[in-house]
Design a protein around this motif. Sequence first.
Motif, PDB file in Angstrom:
ATOM      1  N   TRP A   1     -39.522 -83.649  14.796  1.00 38.95           N
ATOM      2  CA  TRP A   1     -40.743 -82.897  15.086  1.00 38.95           C
ATOM      3  C   TRP A   1     -41.370 -83.390  16.389  1.00 38.95           C
ATOM      4  O   TRP A   1     -41.798 -82.594  17.218  1.00 38.95           O
ATOM      5  N   VAL A   2     -41.436 -84.716  16.570  1.00 44.23           N
ATOM      6  CA  VAL A   2     -42.018 -85.301  17.781  1.00 44.23           C
ATOM      7  C   VAL A   2     -41.214 -84.870  19.012  1.00 44.23           C
ATOM      8  O   VAL A   2     -41.775 -84.530  20.052  1.00 44.23           O
ATOM      9  N   MET A   3     -39.893 -84.830  18.881  1.00 43.57           N
ATOM     10  CA  MET A   3     -39.027 -84.485  20.003  1.00 43.57           C
ATOM     11  C   MET A   3     -38.891 -82.972  20.191  1.00 43.57           C
ATOM     12  O   MET A   3     -38.311 -82.518  21.171  1.00 43.57           O
ATOM     13  N   ARG A   4     -39.407 -82.206  19.227  1.00 41.67           N
ATOM     14  CA  ARG A   4     -39.337 -80.741  19.250  1.00 41.67           C
ATOM     15  C   ARG A   4     -37.902 -80.238  19.281  1.00 41.67           C
ATOM     16  O   ARG A   4     -37.539 -79.340  20.059  1.00 41.67           O
TER      17      ARG A   4
ATOM     18  N   THR B   1     -33.857 -80.651   3.807  1.00 43.45           N
ATOM     19  CA  THR B   1     -33.775 -81.932   4.513  1.00 43.45           C
ATOM     20  C   THR B   1     -33.633 -81.748   6.014  1.00 43.45           C
ATOM     21  O   THR B   1     -33.859 -82.675   6.766  1.00 43.45           O
ATOM     22  N   ASP B   2     -33.255 -80.558   6.459  1.00 40.93           N
ATOM     23  CA  ASP B   2     -33.089 -80.331   7.890  1.00 40.93           C
ATOM     24  C   ASP B   2     -34.311 -79.699   8.536  1.00 40.93           C
ATOM     25  O   ASP B   2     -34.237 -79.180   9.632  1.00 40.93           O
ATOM     26  N   GLN B   3     -35.440 -79.739   7.878  1.00 35.18           N
ATOM     27  CA  GLN B   3     -36.665 -79.177   8.447  1.00 35.18           C
ATOM     28  C   GLN B   3     -37.535 -80.302   9.005  1.00 35.18           C
ATOM     29  O   GLN B   3     -37.877 -81.246   8.308  1.00 35.18           O
ATOM     30  N   ALA B   4     -37.889 -80.178  10.276  1.00 39.46           N
ATOM     31  CA  ALA B   4     -38.753 -81.175  10.907  1.00 39.46           C
ATOM     32  C   ALA B   4     -40.160 -81.072  10.330  1.00 39.46           C
ATOM     33  O   ALA B   4     -40.640 -79.989  10.023  1.00 39.46           O
ATOM     34  N   THR B   5     -40.802 -82.224  10.160  1.00 43.40           N
ATOM     35  CA  THR B   5     -42.159 -82.251   9.623  1.00 43.40           C
ATOM     36  C   THR B   5     -43.043 -83.099  10.520  1.00 43.40           C
ATOM     37  O   THR B   5     -42.596 -84.101  11.082  1.00 43.40           O
ATOM     38  N   PRO B   6     -44.298 -82.723  10.677  1.00 42.04           N
ATOM     39  CA  PRO B   6     -45.189 -83.533  11.508  1.00 42.04           C
ATOM     40  C   PRO B   6     -45.471 -84.881  10.852  1.00 42.04           C
ATOM     41  O   PRO B   6     -45.629 -84.962   9.634  1.00 42.04           O
ATOM     42  N   PRO B   7     -45.514 -85.948  11.648  1.00 46.64           N
ATOM     43  CA  PRO B   7     -45.799 -87.268  11.084  1.00 46.64           C
ATOM     44  C   PRO B   7     -47.265 -87.398  10.693  1.00 46.64           C
ATOM     45  O   PRO B   7     -48.135 -86.715  11.235  1.00 46.64           O
ATOM     46  N   ALA B   8     -47.531 -88.305   9.765  1.00 47.07           N
ATOM     47  CA  ALA B   8     -48.909 -88.569   9.345  1.00 47.07           C
ATOM     48  C   ALA B   8     -49.694 -89.217  10.485  1.00 47.07           C
ATOM     49  O   ALA B   8     -50.882 -88.962  10.649  1.00 47.07           O
TER      50      ALA B   8
ATOM     51  N   ALA C   1     -47.659 -93.860  15.400  1.00 52.36           N
ATOM     52  CA  ALA C   1     -46.874 -94.831  14.635  1.00 52.36           C
ATOM     53  C   ALA C   1     -45.709 -95.347  15.486  1.00 52.36           C
ATOM     54  O   ALA C   1     -45.167 -94.608  16.309  1.00 52.36           O
ATOM     55  N   PRO C   2     -45.322 -96.612  15.301  1.00 50.14           N
ATOM     56  CA  PRO C   2     -44.212 -97.152  16.082  1.00 50.14           C
ATOM     57  C   PRO C   2     -42.845 -96.666  15.596  1.00 50.14           C
ATOM     58  O   PRO C   2     -41.879 -96.680  16.345  1.00 50.14           O
ATOM     59  N   TYR C   3     -42.744 -96.207  14.345  1.00 50.33           N
ATOM     60  CA  TYR C   3     -41.479 -95.745  13.775  1.00 50.33           C
ATOM     61  C   TYR C   3     -41.676 -94.425  13.054  1.00 50.33           C
ATOM     62  O   TYR C   3     -42.732 -94.172  12.484  1.00 50.33           O
ATOM     63  N   PHE C   4     -40.620 -93.586  13.082  1.00 49.66           N
ATOM     64  CA  PHE C   4     -40.639 -92.293  12.405  1.00 49.66           C
ATOM     65  C   PHE C   4     -39.378 -92.144  11.582  1.00 49.66           C
ATOM     66  O   PHE C   4     -38.324 -92.666  11.965  1.00 49.66           O
TER      67      PHE C   4
END
Length: 91
Positions: A27-30, A6-13, A17-20
């Motif tokens: 992932w977006v914020m690195r 659950t603590d692994q960042a994943t790239p969004p589809a 998108a307005p919400y993540f």
Amino acid sequence: MTSRPTDQATPPADLNAPYFNIREAAWVMRISVKTLRRRIAAGRISVSRDSEGGRITVSREAIDQYYKATEVHALPLRRGISRPRQHAAAA
């Protein structure tokens, strides 16, 4: 079947998108999901929760506001205010 931590960042589809969800926002914020959770707990990033299950969602606007608030600016050079140079005594 493998389970994803659950603590692994994943790239969004969809990057536009307005919400993540929290893993996509990390992932977006690195940053790591753990770091994102700490910043949310500190009140640095505003989030919303679903009424069903309490899932955390982060808006793109909240991410943009966070980066705008934490933006670092370089200080201007201070010319002409330095100390005078020390010259060696003439022999």
